[in-house]
Design a protein around this motif. Structure first.
Motif, PDB file in Angstrom:
ATOM      1  N   ALA A   1       0.742  -1.303  -0.032  1.00 38.88           N
ATOM      2  CA  ALA A   1       0.149   0.119  -0.301  1.00 38.88           C
ATOM      3  C   ALA A   1       0.754   1.277  -0.213  1.00 38.88           C
ATOM      4  CB  ALA A   1      -1.048  -0.170   0.889  1.00 38.88           C
TER       5      ALA A   1
ATOM      6  N   LYS B   1       1.801   2.491  -3.699  1.00 34.70           N
ATOM      7  CA  LYS B   1       0.880   2.124  -4.520  1.00 34.70           C
ATOM      8  C   LYS B   1       0.257   3.570  -4.357  1.00 34.70           C
ATOM      9  CE  LYS B   1      -2.817   0.231  -3.381  1.00 34.70           C
ATOM     10  NZ  LYS B   1      -3.803  -0.715  -2.390  1.00 34.70           N
ATOM     11  N   GLU B   2      -0.027   4.123  -2.787  1.00 37.66           N
ATOM     12  CA  GLU B   2      -0.556   5.001  -2.215  1.00 37.66           C
ATOM     13  C   GLU B   2       0.062   6.608  -2.567  1.00 37.66           C
ATOM     14  OE1 GLU B   2      -3.224   5.299   1.333  1.00 37.66           O
ATOM     15  OE2 GLU B   2      -1.679   3.970   1.991  1.00 37.66           O
TER      16      GLU B   2
ATOM     17  N   LEU C   1      -2.126   8.546  -5.148  1.00 38.99           N
ATOM     18  CA  LEU C   1      -3.316   9.658  -4.269  1.00 38.99           C
ATOM     19  C   LEU C   1      -2.770  11.138  -5.110  1.00 38.99           C
ATOM     20  CD1 LEU C   1      -3.020   8.640  -0.457  1.00 38.99           C
ATOM     21  CD2 LEU C   1      -5.351   8.838  -2.528  1.00 38.99           C
TER      22      LEU C   1
ATOM     23  N   ARG D   1       3.377  12.047   4.938  1.00 36.27           N
ATOM     24  CA  ARG D   1       2.470  13.106   4.582  1.00 36.27           C
ATOM     25  C   ARG D   1       2.085  14.268   5.053  1.00 36.27           C
ATOM     26  NH1 ARG D   1      -1.902   8.302   3.541  1.00 36.27           N
ATOM     27  NH2 ARG D   1       0.038   6.939   2.305  1.00 36.27           N
TER      28      ARG D   1
ATOM     29  N   HIS E   1     -12.230   2.397  -3.163  1.00 36.55           N
ATOM     30  CA  HIS E   1     -11.424   2.221  -2.216  1.00 36.55           C
ATOM     31  C   HIS E   1     -11.244   1.246  -1.185  1.00 36.55           C
ATOM     32  CE1 HIS E   1     -10.802   4.082   2.206  1.00 36.55           C
ATOM     33  NE2 HIS E   1     -10.217   4.817   1.016  1.00 36.55           N
TER      34      HIS E   1
ATOM     35  N   ASP F   1      -6.854   6.803   4.408  1.00 37.87           N
ATOM     36  CA  ASP F   1      -6.900   5.756   4.767  1.00 37.87           C
ATOM     37  C   ASP F   1      -7.140   4.651   2.354  1.00 37.87           C
ATOM     38  OD1 ASP F   1      -5.365   2.510   4.696  1.00 37.87           O
ATOM     39  OD2 ASP F   1      -6.267   2.601   6.676  1.00 37.87           O
ATOM     40  N   PHE F   2      -5.831   4.716   1.914  1.00 37.84           N
ATOM     41  CA  PHE F   2      -6.475   4.054   0.217  1.00 37.84           C
ATOM     42  C   PHE F   2      -5.993   2.898   0.400  1.00 37.84           C
ATOM     43  CE2 PHE F   2      -8.225   7.870  -0.002  1.00 37.84           C
ATOM     44  CZ  PHE F   2      -8.892   8.085  -1.566  1.00 37.84           C
ATOM     45  N   GLY F   3      -4.970   1.861   1.471  1.00 37.26           N
ATOM     46  CA  GLY F   3      -4.104   1.112   1.794  1.00 37.26           C
ATOM     47  C   GLY F   3      -4.874  -0.191   0.717  1.00 37.26           C
TER      48      GLY F   3
ATOM     49  N   SER G   1      -7.595   0.127  -1.779  1.00 33.10           N
ATOM     50  CA  SER G   1      -7.959   0.745  -2.960  1.00 33.10           C
ATOM     51  C   SER G   1      -7.623   0.494  -3.952  1.00 33.10           C
ATOM     52  CB  SER G   1      -7.526   2.160  -3.082  1.00 33.10           C
ATOM     53  OG  SER G   1      -6.126   2.701  -3.234  1.00 33.10           O
TER      54      SER G   1
END
Length: 302
Positions: free
Chosen positions: A65, A68-69, A73, A104, A199, A219-221, A223
């Motif tokens: 994640a 990926k994020e 994002l 972040r 999501h 928290d797009f882990g 997604s």
């Protein structure tokens, strides 16, 4: 099943974060490090000064994640109607910590507890607005649903054996015949649509509110790109009555997508209930209520 992190929480604490920041982002080494008030399970998050956070995965299964994020994002953010976490830096393993991690921007707001929401129907429409915008984002090169998303966005059939085992174990605690009917309807409603962004964990803890309104989604882990049915479970987990109907109408999904959404809700609630039915009366009651609602929903709309 999600793996249990080593040392309970991977041995992560503020002192470790302070060392990692000092070694890899010396420009921020003088900033304070303190735990956030509400933390998750997949990651430990710490305030870094007043405007940033450091986010560290607690186990290897959550590591995909991070990249990926960090990649997606910033690409998704301009097309979304509410804020998502700004990515400021990616950290590397070090100081005895074995995984990549991220820095972040801090997003103001509180998690979406009912008492913090000014109008639940308006909030439901805001969530629907976010999901529709996310589904319209460009999917070119996006991560197809799979292991990295814990199979959210894929068919709920991945959890078929686990779900049927939970149904059998809960005989006498839930209506197993009706539960089986809901589950089999979810499996029969195969998704044949074009893949869209999802999501994967639209729930109160990942929705931030300020002054009673939705302001950010975090928290797009889980997604990815695939079937959006998994994002509809909030219809039962958060909404009821007028707010549920408003959400249902606003997202505009077909009957098959709602059938799969009921399957996702059923799987998770059965799994949680089977683990707490004799040990946590309050948690068990919540999940028994969710199961009862989704069984009724199937009979009304399925």
């Amino acid at each position: 099943m999600v793996p249990t992190p080593p040392d309970g929480r991977a041995g992560i604490d503020a002192a470790l974060v302070k060392r990692l920041v000092a070694a890899q982002f010396p420009q921020w080494s003088s900033l304070s490090v303190r735990p956030v008030q509400v933390d998750g399970w997949d990651n430990r998050t710490y305030r870094l000064g007043d405007t940033m956070t450091a986010r560290l995965p607690t186990a290897a299964g959550y590591v995909p994640a991070v990249a990926k994020e960090n990649e997606w994002l910033p690409r998704l953010a301009p097309s979304l109607p509410f804020a998502v976490p700004p990515i400021l830096g990616q950290g590397a393993p070090g100081e005895g910590y074995p995984f990549p991690w991220s820095v972040r921007g801090w997003l103001d707001g509180e998690t979406a507890a009912r008492e913090r929401i000014a109008d639940m129907t308006r909030f439901a429409l805001s969530v629907a607005e976010f999901l529709l915008a996310l589904q319209h984002c460009d999917t070119t090169g996006g991560p197809l649903a799979g292991e990295h998303s814990w199979y959210r966005g894929a068919s709920p059939a991945y959890y078929d054996e686990e779900t049927r085992r939970c149904i059998a174990a809960l005989e006498g605690r839930v209506d197993t015949a009706r539960a089986t009917a809901v589950w089999e309807a979810a499996l029969a409603a195969e998704w044949r649509g074009a893949p869209v962004w999802f999501h994967g964990d639209i729930a109160s803890g990942n929705l931030l509110v300020a002054e009673g309104e939705l302001t950010a989604v975090i928290d797009f882990g889980t997604s990815g790109v695939g079937d959006p049915a998994c994002d509809l479970v909030i219809a039962w987990g958060k909404f009821s009555g007028a707010s549920r109907e408003a959400f249902r109408q606003a997202v505009g999904q077909d009957d098959g997508t709602w059938a799969r959404a009921r399957g996702w809700l059923l799987w998770k609630s059965l799994l949680v209930l089977s683990g707490c039915v004799d040990t946590d009366e309050e948690q068990a009651a919540v999940n028994q209520r969710l199961i009862a609602e989704v069984l009724t929903d199937h009979e009304l709309f399925g």
